[in-house]
Design a protein around this motif. Structure first.
Motif, mmCIF file in Angstrom:
data_model
loop_
_atom_site.group_PDB
_atom_site.id
_atom_site.type_symbol
_atom_site.label_atom_id
_atom_site.label_comp_id
_atom_site.label_asym_id
_atom_site.label_seq_id
_atom_site.Cartn_x
_atom_site.Cartn_y
_atom_site.Cartn_z
ATOM 1 N N THR A 40 -120.427 50.501 55.260
ATOM 2 C CA THR A 40 -119.138 50.094 55.873
ATOM 3 C C THR A 40 -118.028 51.140 55.747
ATOM 4 O O THR A 40 -117.066 51.094 56.496
ATOM 5 C CB THR A 40 -118.592 48.803 55.221
ATOM 6 O OG1 THR A 40 -118.175 49.109 53.875
ATOM 7 C CG2 THR A 40 -119.619 47.704 55.186
ATOM 8 N N ARG A 154 -122.504 37.710 50.495
ATOM 9 C CA ARG A 154 -122.353 39.176 50.433
ATOM 10 C C ARG A 154 -122.223 39.817 51.802
ATOM 11 O O ARG A 154 -121.725 40.932 51.921
ATOM 12 C CB ARG A 154 -123.519 39.804 49.663
ATOM 13 C CG ARG A 154 -124.857 39.700 50.352
ATOM 14 C CD ARG A 154 -125.933 40.383 49.539
ATOM 15 N NE ARG A 154 -127.221 40.325 50.231
ATOM 16 C CZ ARG A 154 -128.305 40.941 49.834
ATOM 17 N NH1 ARG A 154 -128.280 41.647 48.720
ATOM 18 N NH2 ARG A 154 -129.428 40.851 50.508
ATOM 19 N N ARG A 222 -124.909 41.967 62.549
ATOM 20 C CA ARG A 222 -125.592 42.909 63.442
ATOM 21 C C ARG A 222 -125.131 42.751 64.885
ATOM 22 O O ARG A 222 -124.873 43.730 65.590
ATOM 23 C CB ARG A 222 -127.098 42.681 63.381
ATOM 24 C CG ARG A 222 -127.772 43.754 62.551
ATOM 25 C CD ARG A 222 -129.253 43.518 62.491
ATOM 26 N NE ARG A 222 -129.646 43.436 61.094
ATOM 27 C CZ ARG A 222 -130.903 43.403 60.693
ATOM 28 N NH1 ARG A 222 -131.884 43.398 61.553
ATOM 29 N NH2 ARG A 222 -131.164 43.360 59.401
ATOM 30 N N ALA A 258 -113.001 48.024 61.240
ATOM 31 C CA ALA A 258 -113.962 46.967 60.915
ATOM 32 C C ALA A 258 -115.117 47.508 60.088
ATOM 33 O O ALA A 258 -115.581 46.865 59.156
ATOM 34 C CB ALA A 258 -114.502 46.334 62.192
ATOM 35 N N ILE A 262 -118.775 51.792 63.015
ATOM 36 C CA ILE A 262 -118.292 51.378 64.348
ATOM 37 C C ILE A 262 -117.254 52.400 64.830
ATOM 38 O O ILE A 262 -117.269 52.842 65.986
ATOM 39 C CB ILE A 262 -117.660 49.958 64.299
ATOM 40 C CG1 ILE A 262 -118.714 48.905 63.931
ATOM 41 C CG2 ILE A 262 -116.984 49.626 65.637
ATOM 42 C CD1 ILE A 262 -118.181 47.474 63.798
ATOM 43 N N GLY A 319 -112.696 41.796 68.145
ATOM 44 C CA GLY A 319 -112.635 40.716 67.163
ATOM 45 C C GLY A 319 -113.328 39.451 67.603
ATOM 46 O O GLY A 319 -113.953 39.390 68.671
HETATM 47 N N1 COA Z 1 -124.988 44.277 49.739
HETATM 48 C C1 COA Z 1 -126.294 44.567 49.747
HETATM 49 N N2 COA Z 1 -127.107 44.179 50.740
HETATM 50 C C2 COA Z 1 -126.576 43.495 51.769
HETATM 51 C C3 COA Z 1 -125.214 43.170 51.817
HETATM 52 C C4 COA Z 1 -124.422 43.592 50.747
HETATM 53 N N3 COA Z 1 -123.093 43.342 50.703
HETATM 54 N N4 COA Z 1 -124.979 42.503 52.961
HETATM 55 C C5 COA Z 1 -126.142 42.398 53.612
HETATM 56 N N5 COA Z 1 -127.114 42.994 52.884
HETATM 57 C C6 COA Z 1 -128.538 43.118 53.193
HETATM 58 C C7 COA Z 1 -129.021 42.047 54.140
HETATM 59 O O1 COA Z 1 -129.323 40.867 53.441
HETATM 60 C C8 COA Z 1 -130.253 42.710 54.716
HETATM 61 O O2 COA Z 1 -131.294 42.582 53.809
HETATM 62 P P1 COA Z 1 -132.793 42.315 54.341
HETATM 63 O O3 COA Z 1 -133.135 43.522 55.180
HETATM 64 O O4 COA Z 1 -133.549 42.226 53.072
HETATM 65 O O5 COA Z 1 -132.728 41.064 55.132
HETATM 66 C C9 COA Z 1 -129.863 44.176 54.769
HETATM 67 O O6 COA Z 1 -128.764 44.333 53.872
HETATM 68 C C10 COA Z 1 -129.455 44.631 56.141
HETATM 69 O O7 COA Z 1 -128.607 43.644 56.693
HETATM 70 P P2 COA Z 1 -127.788 43.876 58.009
HETATM 71 O O8 COA Z 1 -126.963 42.674 58.288
HETATM 72 O O9 COA Z 1 -128.703 44.397 59.078
HETATM 73 O O10 COA Z 1 -126.881 45.088 57.512
HETATM 74 P P3 COA Z 1 -125.964 45.974 58.375
HETATM 75 O O11 COA Z 1 -126.341 47.381 58.210
HETATM 76 O O12 COA Z 1 -125.807 45.449 59.775
HETATM 77 O O13 COA Z 1 -124.568 45.793 57.643
HETATM 78 C C11 COA Z 1 -122.542 44.581 57.996
HETATM 79 C C12 COA Z 1 -124.001 44.506 57.535
HETATM 80 C C13 COA Z 1 -121.957 43.185 57.912
HETATM 81 C C14 COA Z 1 -121.820 45.537 57.060
HETATM 82 C C15 COA Z 1 -122.514 45.161 59.434
HETATM 83 O O14 COA Z 1 -123.414 44.438 60.232
HETATM 84 C C16 COA Z 1 -121.180 45.071 60.052
HETATM 85 O O15 COA Z 1 -120.235 45.701 59.617
HETATM 86 N N6 COA Z 1 -121.061 44.285 61.132
HETATM 87 C C17 COA Z 1 -119.782 44.114 61.791
HETATM 88 C C18 COA Z 1 -118.982 43.108 61.045
HETATM 89 C C19 COA Z 1 -117.562 43.109 61.478
HETATM 90 O O16 COA Z 1 -117.029 44.133 61.792
HETATM 91 N N7 COA Z 1 -116.949 41.924 61.499
HETATM 92 C C20 COA Z 1 -115.604 41.802 61.891
HETATM 93 C C21 COA Z 1 -115.474 42.143 63.314
HETATM 94 S S1 COA Z 1 -113.859 42.281 63.778
#
Ligand code: COA
Length: 334
Positions: A40, A154, A222, A258, A262, A319
């Motif tokens: 992130t 998480r 995702r 975010a 991104i 958003g």
């Molecule tokens: N710490 C460690 N592992 C985590 C975790 C955390 N805080 N959060 C998720 N994981 C794990 C998941 O459980 C998953 O494990 P698995 O493969 O065993 O199932 C793995 O990490 C990958 O999960 P995924 O959701 O694909 O991770 P990601 O790379 O997409 O990152 C976010 C997750 C939420 C950081 C990312 O998707 C994101 O930033 N999305 C946009 C969210 C956003 O911007 N929201 C507001 C919009 S305005």
């Protein structure tokens, strides 16, 4: 070319003092500083917590704008607060802010558009200024999103933080300067990917809704990630093209904070050089409606000497909703 636009006269912000670091989160959920930072770009975020409410941050952010500009509260015509965490369902936080700062000649309202709340509020205020109905507007983005986060989840708790940012807009009568263009979009079919189901009229608060976790933000990270990159890039490219510009013409790109991945992906599609992209996500996380004005504040405060009249700034948000958009500002100060 419009004869009258709006320009940013001054900026303000408020950040709660309490920091929640990745190390703190390691003790609360199964995560690590390394995972959070790599996935992130966030190192820490600020937390206001329950109690003081959204207005507690909106008021000092607004007052800082007024003090910087030497404008008194009674000279403000309009207050718009972009927020998804108002102090209460009603009255609006705009009414609370109006009363607390003593803006006795202003009207206003809250605007709910998820993390695009500030951009949508900005567009609304700009149009009221362009029409001549309003001369001076406070546009505030303020969110205490920590009050809606499940600190056992998480996937969401590592991302968000609290804060407020504000701008004071005034009429600009120098043709070709100020806010030149907006593209704003919504797509309700993305609603379930990022939402807060409880607390509204469909699921009012009950013991059951509390037990079910309906009062916490849920998201499919995702899906949100993919939509954010593609939609923010599309509208940003489009707004540049229709104004005869490219990413190379920008002095600053101020994206919604975010996720750093991104931001990087969007900047790459726009072809904007890295040093022009304003990033502060490592310090504050995603502060929802406050994200763009907080980033803008830092750009103005730390690199304001680099701003010249005529510089192009692009801001872009994405958003819950989904909601998204971009605006093109041609910097102007009298
Ligand atoms: N710490 C460690 N592992 C985590 C975790 C955390 N805080 N959060 C998720 N994981 C794990 C998941 O459980 C998953 O494990 P698995 O493969 O065993 O199932 C793995 O990490 C990958 O999960 P995924 O959701 O694909 O991770 P990601 O790379 O997409 O990152 C976010 C997750 C939420 C950081 C990312 O998707 C994101 O930033 N999305 C946009 C969210 C956003 O911007 N929201 C507001 C919009 S305005």
């Amino acid at each position: 070319m419009k004869e009258r636009t709006a320009y940013i006269r001054s900026v303000g912000r408020f950040l709660p003092e309490r920091k929640l670091t990745n190390r703190d989160l390691e003790k609360m959920v199964d995560t690590s500083d390394e995972w959070i930072f790599t996935r992130t770009g966030i190192r820490e975020r600020r937390i206001l917590g329950p109690g003081p409410g959204c207005s507690h941050m909106a008021v000092p952010a607004a007052m800082e704008c007024l003090e910087r500009a030497g404008v008194t509260p009674d000279e403000v015509d309009l207050i718009i607060v972009g927020t998804v965490t108002p102090d209460m369902m009603f009255p609006s936080t705009a009414c609370l802010v109006q009363d607390m700062i003593g803006a006795k000649n202003a009207w206003g309202f809250d605007l709910s558009a998820g993390c695009s709340g500030f951009l949508f509020s900005l567009s609304t205020a700009c149009q009221l200024i362009e029409s001549g109905r309003v001369n001076r507007a406070l546009v505030i983005g303020s969110d205490v999103i920590s009050t809606l986060i499940d600190y056992k989840d998480r996937g969401t708790c590592v991302i968000f933080g609290d804060g407020a940012g504000a701008v004071l807009l005034e009429a600009c009568t120098e043709p070709g300067f100020g806010f030149l263009d907006f593209i704003l979009k919504i797509d309700g079919s993305g609603g379930d990917y990022l939402c807060l189901k409880g607390g509204g009229s469909r699921i009012p608060p009950t013991h059951e809704s509390l037990d079910n976790g309906a009062h916490y933000v849920t998201q499919d990270g995702r899906q949100v990630f993919k939509a954010a990159v593609s939609e923010m890039s599309d509208v940003s490219v489009r707004i540049l093209e229709r104004n005869g510009l490219s990413g190379k013409d920008l002095t600053f790109f101020v994206p919604h904070q975010a996720n750093n991945r991104i931001i990087e992906a969007t900047a790459k599609r726009l072809n904007v050089e890295e040093h022009k992209v304003v990033v502060n996500i490592h310090k504050y996380g995603n502060t929802v409606s406050a994200s763009i004005p907080l980033a803008l504040y830092e750009a103005v405060m730390e690199r304001g000497h680099e701003f010249k009249n005529g510089d192009y700034l692009l801001m872009s948000a994405f958003g819950a909703g989904f909601t998204w958009g971009s605006t093109l500002l041609r910097w102007w100060q009298p």
